[in-house]
Enzyme design. Sequence first.
Site, PDB file in Angstrom:
ATOM      1  N   THR A 131       0.946  -1.023   0.160  1.00 60.62           N
ATOM      2  CA  THR A 131       0.009  -0.160  -0.055  1.00 60.62           C
ATOM      3  C   THR A 131       0.984   1.239   0.077  1.00 60.62           C
ATOM      4  OG1 THR A 131      -1.897  -1.081   1.192  1.00 60.62           O
ATOM      5  CG2 THR A 131      -1.720   1.357   1.297  1.00 60.62           C
ATOM      6  N   SER A 143       5.489  -6.384  -2.196  1.00 64.52           N
ATOM      7  CA  SER A 143       4.976  -6.704  -0.641  1.00 64.52           C
ATOM      8  C   SER A 143       5.592  -8.054  -0.183  1.00 64.52           C
ATOM      9  CB  SER A 143       3.545  -6.546  -0.513  1.00 64.52           C
ATOM     10  OG  SER A 143       3.221  -6.943   0.789  1.00 64.52           O
ATOM     11  N   CYS A 193     -16.338  -6.101   2.677  1.00 70.03           N
ATOM     12  CA  CYS A 193     -17.481  -5.639   3.405  1.00 70.03           C
ATOM     13  C   CYS A 193     -17.430  -4.199   3.713  1.00 70.03           C
ATOM     14  CB  CYS A 193     -17.351  -6.379   4.717  1.00 70.03           C
ATOM     15  SG  CYS A 193     -18.878  -6.095   5.904  1.00 70.03           S
TER      16      CYS A 193
HETATM   17  N1  PLP Z   1      -1.468  -4.206  -4.475  1.00 70.54           N
HETATM   18  C1  PLP Z   1      -2.014  -5.698  -4.565  1.00 70.54           C
HETATM   19  C2  PLP Z   1      -2.335  -6.182  -5.920  1.00 70.54           C
HETATM   20  C3  PLP Z   1      -2.393  -6.547  -3.578  1.00 70.54           C
HETATM   21  O1  PLP Z   1      -2.976  -7.611  -3.747  1.00 70.54           O
HETATM   22  C4  PLP Z   1      -2.193  -5.853  -2.319  1.00 70.54           C
HETATM   23  C5  PLP Z   1      -2.557  -6.780  -1.083  1.00 70.54           C
HETATM   24  O2  PLP Z   1      -3.801  -7.568  -1.181  1.00 70.54           O
HETATM   25  C6  PLP Z   1      -1.482  -4.555  -1.857  1.00 70.54           C
HETATM   26  C7  PLP Z   1      -1.302  -3.811  -3.163  1.00 70.54           C
HETATM   27  C8  PLP Z   1      -1.496  -4.030  -0.730  1.00 70.54           C
HETATM   28  O3  PLP Z   1      -0.111  -4.704  -0.241  1.00 70.54           O
HETATM   29  P1  PLP Z   1       0.079  -4.663   1.430  1.00 70.54           P
HETATM   30  O4  PLP Z   1      -1.022  -5.523   2.076  1.00 70.54           O
HETATM   31  O5  PLP Z   1       1.552  -4.997   1.508  1.00 70.54           O
HETATM   32  O6  PLP Z   1      -0.265  -3.108   1.892  1.00 70.54           O
END
Ligand code: PLP
Length: 388
Positions: free
Chosen positions: A72, A195, A322
């Site tokens: 994120t 991530s 949700c």
């Molecule tokens: N982008 C994608 C495609 C994801 O699947 C996720 C998490 O599910 C994220 C970004 C966010 O990553 P993080 O959980 O490390 O913040």
Amino acid sequence: MQRIYLDNNATTPVLPEVFEAMRPYFGEHFGNASSIHHHGQETRAAVEDSRESVAKLLGCHASEIIFTSGGTESDNLAISGLVDAGDQVVTSSIEHHAVLHACKHLEELGCEVTILPVDGRGLIDPADVRRALKPNTKLISIMMANNETGVLQPVDEIGKIAAEAGVYFHTDAVQAAAKVVIDVKRIACQVLTISGHKIHAPQGVGALYVRKGTKLRPMFFGGRHERSRRAGTENVPGIVALGKAAQIAKQGLDRGDEKKMSALRDRLQQGILTQIEDASISGQGAARVPNTTNIRFDHIEGESLVIALDLKGLAVSTGAACSSGAIEPSHVLIAMGLRSDQAKESIRFSLGKQTTDADIEFALALVPETVARLRELSPTYRRATVSS
Ligand code: PLP
């Protein structure tokens, strides 16, 4: 009770080797990586080793890696760091909310955001990307692999379009990393997100690749960590873990482990489709990462199926979110043309490095009987079988 975990796109378990690598950095090696004494030098060396390992996974130079708190943050840093008011950002309707909501925020700050559609397979058409470009386009942000369907986007082609137009290209590779080979030079992106917790490192650590020479405005202000691009004392244990996970991922990709994973995924998928009628795969016909399959079971609420499977020891998920007490259908499946009720009938199975043949057998024994039981209780299923 036996518990089988097929929700690795949500998060993956930390591999034992990864845990062992990070463990000393909670105790013995506790220094602040910015300190000049022995303790600091020790952790600084570990951080820089990890940077090398992450760089090797992505095909770049270590100095092009910034450590962050996760996907994120990396997505937000990439997007907000490259765009100013008046600029246009081109993105897609199937991005993760870390991208979509960051873009929405930019819109409130005076940027123009263009959201491209996908086809029924969940694919973005590069021609749409080209058509969306305008004189004020600054950034294209298109994910490499979708978290719900696993569909791989044509990022190489999109990267070429961005390069020809002289605009920045960001790709969210959170769900692609460790599953397919990533080469930032081939993609021709300036920024790329990964991530830790999707590649068997812990939650709360990630990285952003930033191509040398790219002027990225930081989001945090403070010390001069990460070459002044991401202030804040480094999460050393997390970074060490990410480095180890990246190393293991690279070794796995070099050995071709993803073929074994896609064979397991295909067996699961095939087994389900042959045993259960009125089931279909979302994203079929498109290239997908080897660990994911998203299956729709007509006449069943995905949420009920997730709960029923969990009660018997199988963890899977719906793409649904949700919000304010109501279950919203997945924006990804809706973008692919499913009706809201159809999107809510979908379940995502996602495998990890720890997934075994026995796990797949367990799922194949459980899913058909659970679907049959829930369909017996479904008024729409009863109506459909009576009228047919
Ligand atoms: N982008 C994608 C495609 C994801 O699947 C996720 C998490 O599910 C994220 C970004 C966010 O990553 P993080 O959980 O490390 O913040």
